[in-house]
Structure formats: C-alpha cells, structure tokens
Design a protein around this motif. Structure first.
Motif, PDB file in Angstrom:
ATOM      1  N   LYS A 175       0.806  -1.214   0.000  1.00  0.00           N
ATOM      2  CA  LYS A 175       0.000   0.000   0.000  1.00  0.00           C
ATOM      3  C   LYS A 175       0.845   1.274   0.000  1.00  0.00           C
ATOM      4  N   GLY A 176       1.875   1.321   0.842  1.00  0.00           N
ATOM      5  CA  GLY A 176       2.697   2.525   0.895  1.00  0.00           C
ATOM      6  C   GLY A 176       3.816   2.403   1.909  1.00  0.00           C
ATOM      7  N   LEU A 177       4.632   3.443   1.954  1.00  0.00           N
ATOM      8  CA  LEU A 177       5.808   3.455   2.828  1.00  0.00           C
ATOM      9  C   LEU A 177       5.965   4.834   3.452  1.00  0.00           C
ATOM     10  N   MET A 178       6.172   4.862   4.749  1.00  0.00           N
ATOM     11  CA  MET A 178       6.448   6.103   5.475  1.00  0.00           C
ATOM     12  C   MET A 178       7.845   6.019   6.075  1.00  0.00           C
ATOM     13  N   VAL A 179       8.632   7.076   5.892  1.00  0.00           N
ATOM     14  CA  VAL A 179       9.975   7.142   6.471  1.00  0.00           C
ATOM     15  C   VAL A 179      10.074   8.385   7.343  1.00  0.00           C
ATOM     16  N   ARG A 180      10.622   8.211   8.552  1.00  0.00           N
ATOM     17  CA  ARG A 180      10.789   9.332   9.478  1.00  0.00           C
ATOM     18  C   ARG A 180      12.253   9.416   9.894  1.00  0.00           C
ATOM     19  N   ASN A 219      -9.683  -0.686   2.675  1.00  0.00           N
ATOM     20  CA  ASN A 219     -10.814   0.165   2.319  1.00  0.00           C
ATOM     21  C   ASN A 219     -10.531   1.649   2.557  1.00  0.00           C
ATOM     22  N   SER A 220      -9.423   1.954   3.209  1.00  0.00           N
ATOM     23  CA  SER A 220      -9.046   3.341   3.451  1.00  0.00           C
ATOM     24  C   SER A 220      -7.849   3.707   2.569  1.00  0.00           C
ATOM     25  N   PRO A 221      -7.924   4.844   1.853  1.00  0.00           N
ATOM     26  CA  PRO A 221      -6.762   5.256   1.054  1.00  0.00           C
ATOM     27  C   PRO A 221      -5.597   5.750   1.907  1.00  0.00           C
ATOM     28  N   ALA A 222      -5.881   6.081   3.157  1.00  0.00           N
ATOM     29  CA  ALA A 222      -4.845   6.617   4.046  1.00  0.00           C
ATOM     30  C   ALA A 222      -3.973   5.494   4.596  1.00  0.00           C
ATOM     31  N   PHE A 223      -2.791   5.895   5.105  1.00  0.00           N
ATOM     32  CA  PHE A 223      -1.895   4.948   5.745  1.00  0.00           C
ATOM     33  C   PHE A 223      -2.368   4.754   7.196  1.00  0.00           C
ATOM     34  N   VAL A 224      -3.247   3.776   7.374  1.00  0.00           N
ATOM     35  CA  VAL A 224      -3.836   3.515   8.687  1.00  0.00           C
ATOM     36  C   VAL A 224      -3.072   2.378   9.361  1.00  0.00           C
ATOM     37  N   PHE A 225      -2.672   2.605  10.627  1.00  0.00           N
ATOM     38  CA  PHE A 225      -1.966   1.568  11.394  1.00  0.00           C
ATOM     39  C   PHE A 225      -3.004   0.621  12.004  1.00  0.00           C
ATOM     40  N   THR A 226      -3.573  -0.278  11.200  1.00  0.00           N
ATOM     41  CA  THR A 226      -4.631  -1.158  11.702  1.00  0.00           C
ATOM     42  C   THR A 226      -4.064  -2.210  12.650  1.00  0.00           C
TER      43      THR A 226
END
Length: 417
Positions: A175-180, A219-226
């Motif tokens: 789905k995606g990747l977040m880097v901090r 179902n969510s386009p956002a990066f949700v930490f389910t």
C-alpha cells in the motif's frame, strides 16, 4: 485544451488564478503574471481546475524545477524562494485582513522534512511513487525519492523497495511506505503498509534503523496503522527541541520542520510570560508543553493517540520535568469543568481546525490566553472569528514550515478582553 490563460493573482490556498470567459481558472505550476496554455482536469461549479501544458509568457521569478514530479510534492518549486515568501506573506495578510504580519523564512528549503510518505508504482517491479495532484489513479514513479526529504531518507526508502524486489514477486499486497528521520542524529524508522495480514519480510538493517510492517485497512486510502505484524530494529527516534530530548515513534505526530518549530516555541515563550496553569490540547508527544514547562506551575497535555501519550510520559521523565502530566482522551469529550481556572490554553489542531464543541467549551470557560499554532491559516481564521467577541489578537506571525509548497504555519496568541 485552453489555448491562452493569463494568471493574475494567487488564491488563498496557493493556487494561481486566472479567468476565461468570466470563469475562474486555478492551476499549480504557474506564477502570477504568466500566460499559459492549459489542460482542464476538473470542472467545478465555481472554477476550472487546470494544469499548465506550456508557459507562453514567463515570470521573472520563475526558476527551473529540480524534479519532474514537483507538481505532486512541491508545486512552488518553480518560484524563486524570496518570491515564495512574498506570496505567502500576502496570503496571510489577505486571510487575516492586516498588513503587519511577519513571515519567518526556513533556513533549509530542501531536505527539511522529518517525514516522507510514498505510494508505490508497479511495473516489472515495485518503485516509490507519488499520486499526481488531484487524482488517486495516476502516479509519478520516483527513481530517486523526493528532494523534500534528505538523502538518507530517500536512500533508506529505496533500500526497502530494492529488498522487496529481491525477495518477493507479488506486489499487489503493498500500500505505501512512510519514512521518518531524526535531524539530531543518524536514526531513521520506516513503516511499510500492506493489505494482507499474511505477510512476512525481513531485510538487512544498518545500525540506528528500524522497519515496522503494518496491516493497513484496504478500504481506506490513508496509511492507517490497523495492526502491527512485525518490527525490526529501533522503534523510536529523538529530536533536540529547545534544549529538550523529544522521543517519538511511527504513529506519533511530529512537526516536519524542526528548525522553525523551535523558533515558533521561542516566540511563544517570549510572548506568554509566566502563568500558573497551562492546558495543551492535541499535545502529541508533549513537545510544546514540555518546552514551556518553565513558564508555569502546572501543565496538562491532552492527546487521543495512545502511542503519543506513551512518548509524552517518556519525554517528561527523560527531561526530568515534574510539572507536566498527559491525559489520554478526545478533547471533545473533556468535561467543561476541566477548562476552568486555566491561565493559558495551547492548541495545535489538525488541518480542519478546532471542533465546534471545543470552541464552545473555550468560550464558556474563557482562559486568559489562547496560544493557537496552525498548519491551516484558513481554519485558524474561521475559529478565531468565533472567539472574537471575547478575545483580541495580541500576536500573529507566519512560519515557512513547508518551503516550495503553498502551505504555511501560523501562530496566533489571543488575550481575553
């Protein structure tokens, strides 16, 4: 295709404005004073949303963009930086109806972000990507990341995609990747979002690196930490903020421009003076409240996200601050009694601003001072209009937290009449 549009002004959200046959036309990637050939991408009742196809008459403030995908990440990348500051000051003055607003420039205009969020582009392999502005269907493939993040952030993100390509062939799960990144040291943490709970991936991590694998609701386009599926390496990073060590993790909110965050906090301290009791709404990991702890006898932070509350408590202990406590809860659910006897209320809400329930509680209890930091001056202005019968503006200032983009951070301090 519209063959010729003259763009004469800038809108309050940073888009450039022109008119065709009396119809408003809005575009990013164009400067005021330019004429362009444009393509219509959306027709709305109030305006046409367009993208430039060819600049026919160029502004003297135009510069060459560094990246091909600049419209997605930083559409003001085509403007000279001093001109960006001029336009942002003008936007703030138009929003708040005054001509005395100072805009603090950023010492860094590229590589300043502490967080980058990437989508994925899939052809024969998986690649980093951004959605094209205005759509969730078409994407730009990013061969080298994005210049708003540091070289280390991009390098880490690319290493993760390379590891995926070496080990896996089914890319539909991603789905995606977040880097901090910590600007204080060499630490980076990444969150890889996948659409299946049956997923496993291990990569070789350098020291001071962390990678979490998170199932994120498809179902969510956002990066949700389910759900957290697994974690490798470090799980937190640290920033130095106004002499404090502030730790936070993948799920916690943290400002993207560390340099100007510190400047904004210093301005708060100078303008506030000593008070007895401070309450901070949307406190996150406690950054602002902890930095102001020497101004008050008591500070209470309120935060909804569990992980942020956890780190706020850690940051209180690490910095040996005795007068700060954090409460885990939704600011909308706080009893009105809690707001009484407050000398200063600090708010740093999301882009949609303060909830009407919160504003009603503020009006009912009327703290002496409200310190309002906002990433959206339009909603900040709206909220302050609701408070104007009881409050007057003591201080207002803008900060260019997001160079090369139209976004502006603004600080307002209100005093009860």
């Amino acid at each position: 295709m519209i063959e010729k549009v003259y763009f004469q002004d800038i809108d309050l959200d940073g888009a450039c404005l022109g008119y065709v046959g009396g119809k408003k036309v809005r575009a990013f990637g164009v400067l005021p004073g330019e004429t362009a050939k444009v393509k219509v991408v959306k027709k709305r009742r109030e305006f046409l949303e367009v993208v430039p196809v060819e600049i026919l008459d160029s502004s003297p403030y135009r510069v060459n963009p560094i990246e091909e995908h600049f419209i997605s990440c930083s559409p003001w990348q085509v403007m000279d930086y001093n001109y960006q500051l001029f336009l942002k000051k003008k936007i703030l003055e138009n929003i708040f109806g005054r001509e005395d607003i100072i805009l603090e420039p950023s010492p860094e205009i590229f590589g300043y972000r502490t967080k980058m969020e990437f989508s994925f582009f899939i052809d024969d392999e998986i690649n980093l990507a951004f959605f094209k502005r205005g759509t969730y269907k078409s994407k730009y493939k990013l061969n080298s990341g994005c210049i708003l993040g540091s070289h280390k952030m991009n390098e880490f993100a690319l290493k993760i995609t390379e590891s995926i390509n070496r080990r896996l062939t089914d890319y539909s799960v991603f789905k995606g990747l977040m880097v901090r990144e910590s600007k204080a040291n060499d630490c980076l943490i990444a969150s890889l979002f996948v659409k299946s709970k049956e997923f496993d991936l291990e990569i070789d991590l350098e020291e001071n690196r962390g990678l979490g694998i998170f199932y994120s609701d498809p179902n969510s386009p956002a990066f949700v930490f389910t759900d957290k599926l697994e974690y490798q390496g470090i799980e937190r990073i640290m920033e130095n903020i106004n002499g404090l060590r502030i730790f936070y993790g993948s799920k916690s909110f943290f400002q993207n421009n560390v340099y100007l965050l510190q400047k904004a906090i210093s301005d708060m301290k100078f303008e506030m003076g000593y008070v007895r009791k401070i309450v901070e709404l949307y406190c996150g990991v406690g950054t602002i409240g902890l930095a102001l702890s020497n101004l008050a006898k008591e500070i209470i932070g309120i935060e909804l996200i569990d992980e942020a509350c956890y780190f706020a408590k850690i940051n209180t202990e690490v910095n040996n601050i005795k007068n700060y406590i954090v409460l885990n809860g939704d600011v909308r659910d706080i009893d009105t009694e809690f707001f009484k006897n407050i000398d200063a209320l600090i708010v740093d809400p999301p882009r949609n601003g303060l909830n009407n329930e919160v504003i009603k509680k503020i009006i009912d209890c009327s703290p002496h001072m409200i310190v309002y930091l906002s990433c959206n001056p339009l909603t900040q202005k709206r909220d302050c209009e609701l408070l104007k019968d009881k409050y007057m503006i003591k201080f207002i200032k803008g900060y260019d937290f997001y160079p090369n983009t139209p976004h502006i951070e603004s600080l307002m301090i209100l005093i009860r009449k």
